[in-house]
Design a protein around this motif. Structure first.
Motif, short mmCIF file in Angstrom:
data_model
loop_
_atom_site.label_atom_id
_atom_site.label_comp_id
_atom_site.label_asym_id
_atom_site.label_seq_id
_atom_site.Cartn_x
_atom_site.Cartn_y
_atom_site.Cartn_z
N GLN A 110 0.60 -1.50 -0.08
CA GLN A 110 0.20 -0.12 0.26
C GLN A 110 1.09 1.31 0.02
N LEU A 111 0.39 2.23 -0.69
CA LEU A 111 1.19 3.47 -0.63
C LEU A 111 1.03 4.34 0.57
N LYS A 112 2.80 4.85 0.91
CA LYS A 112 1.37 5.52 2.56
C LYS A 112 2.52 6.86 2.53
N GLU A 113 2.27 7.91 3.07
CA GLU A 113 2.81 8.79 3.02
C GLU A 113 4.31 8.93 4.08
N ILE A 114 5.23 9.49 3.24
CA ILE A 114 6.36 9.25 4.45
C ILE A 114 7.06 11.41 4.28
N ASP A 115 7.25 11.26 4.85
CA ASP A 115 8.29 12.47 5.05
C ASP A 115 9.64 12.27 4.48
N LYS A 116 9.14 12.78 3.05
CA LYS A 116 10.76 13.85 2.23
C LYS A 116 12.46 13.67 2.95
N LYS A 117 12.04 14.79 3.91
CA LYS A 117 13.48 14.93 4.35
C LYS A 117 13.87 14.90 5.87
N ARG A 118 12.58 13.35 6.16
CA ARG A 118 13.09 12.29 7.18
C ARG A 118 13.91 11.34 6.33
N TYR A 119 13.26 10.74 5.32
CA TYR A 119 13.74 9.72 4.06
C TYR A 119 15.03 10.12 3.81
N ARG A 120 15.41 11.44 2.68
CA ARG A 120 16.73 11.33 2.66
C ARG A 120 17.93 11.86 3.64
N SER A 121 17.75 12.29 5.13
CA SER A 121 18.40 12.04 6.14
C SER A 121 18.88 10.66 6.24
N ARG A 122 17.60 10.18 6.37
CA ARG A 122 17.73 8.55 6.41
C ARG A 122 18.83 8.25 5.35
N LEU A 123 18.25 8.22 4.35
CA LEU A 123 18.75 7.29 3.16
C LEU A 123 20.63 7.53 3.06
N MET A 159 23.53 -7.42 6.79
CA MET A 159 23.39 -6.82 7.36
C MET A 159 21.91 -5.60 7.13
N LEU A 160 21.84 -4.94 5.53
CA LEU A 160 20.79 -4.18 5.71
C LEU A 160 19.53 -5.28 5.70
N ARG A 161 19.58 -6.30 5.27
CA ARG A 161 18.20 -7.03 4.97
C ARG A 161 17.92 -7.46 6.28
N LYS A 162 18.49 -7.39 7.54
CA LYS A 162 18.75 -7.77 9.02
C LYS A 162 18.18 -6.11 9.70
N LEU A 163 18.83 -5.04 9.14
CA LEU A 163 18.17 -4.21 9.61
C LEU A 163 17.01 -3.27 9.09
N LYS A 164 16.22 -4.04 8.03
CA LYS A 164 15.42 -3.06 7.11
C LYS A 164 13.73 -3.64 8.15
N THR A 165 14.08 -4.24 8.83
CA THR A 165 12.60 -4.43 9.89
C THR A 165 13.01 -2.87 11.24
N HIS A 166 14.02 -2.29 10.45
CA HIS A 166 14.39 -1.13 11.92
C HIS A 166 13.23 -0.27 12.22
N PRO A 167 12.76 0.69 13.14
CA PRO A 167 12.02 1.70 12.93
C PRO A 167 12.68 2.58 12.20
N LYS A 168 13.95 3.21 12.41
CA LYS A 168 14.31 3.89 11.66
C LYS A 168 14.79 3.79 10.14
N MET A 169 14.81 2.62 9.46
CA MET A 169 14.52 2.40 8.12
C MET A 169 13.19 2.07 7.55
N PHE A 170 12.77 2.82 8.05
CA PHE A 170 11.12 2.61 7.78
C PHE A 170 11.02 3.01 6.02
N GLU A 171 11.51 4.43 6.01
CA GLU A 171 11.42 5.32 5.06
C GLU A 171 12.14 4.82 3.91
N VAL A 172 13.30 4.31 4.19
CA VAL A 172 14.12 3.93 3.54
C VAL A 172 13.98 2.47 2.68
N ALA A 173 13.57 1.74 3.75
CA ALA A 173 13.21 0.14 3.10
C ALA A 173 11.69 0.33 2.77
#
Length: 168
Positions: free
Chosen positions: A2-15, A66-80
């Motif tokens: 499903q499409l979700k609204e995410i914060d662009k600024k938070r996405y860019r900083s976490r990416l 490591m990326l695969r394991k961290l994909k479900t971490h809350p700080k990776m939500f936007e990037v994942a």
């Protein structure tokens, strides 16, 4: 998906954090592994290409795991979420010609997949500041809107799921 609204600024900083962490990890791990192997198994010829290559391969695998394991971490939500969205859009893109042909004939599932693709692409391009091709997306959306009106179809992208692509 499903499409979700995410914060662009938070996405860019976490990416950016993920990219820097991956680059640093690859550099440190590949050098550590290759230097350890060179120390343990020195070559008389002086060529250590195979140990350096093995260091890069091992570190790439380690970072991928490591990326695969961290994909479900809350700080990776936007990037994942964006990674998953890109995956879904790629699946739709592979079937694009068949979807367009079916949508032109009035197939609701094809229209729904195209609608998801267009809205997802619009969101993705806005997140990545890639608005150059937005006019072609608008043209495709207008064509889809004509088919929706012509066949009197109601589209709700929350009904989209990737399993519907199997019929095309």
């Amino acid at each position: 998906m499903q499409l979700k609204e995410i914060d662009k600024k938070r996405y860019r900083s976490r990416l950016n954090v993920v990219i820097v962490a991956c680059i640093a990890s690859l550099a440190v791990l590949s050098l550590s592994v290759s230097q350890t192997l060179i120390y343990l198994f020195p070559s008389e010829t002086g060529s250590h290409f195979h140990w350096n290559l093995l260091g890069v391969v091992v570190s790439a695998i380690a970072v991928g795991v490591m990326l695969r394991k961290l994909k479900t971490h809350p700080k990776m939500f936007e990037v994942a979420y964006i990674w998953d969205l890109k995956h879904q859009l790629n699946l739709i893109y592979r079937k694009n010609r068949k979807l367009l042909a079916a949508a032109e004939q009035g197939n609701k599932e094809a229209m729904l997949a195209l609608q998801f693709s267009y809205q997802g692409s619009r969101q993705l391009w806005q997140m990545d500041d890639n608005t150059i091709t937005m006019s072609s997306l608008n043209t495709a959306q207008n064509q889809l809107d004509k088919w929706v009106e012509e066949y009197d179809v109601q589209l709700d992208i929350s009904d989209y799921h990737s399993e519907m692509l199997k019929q095309f």
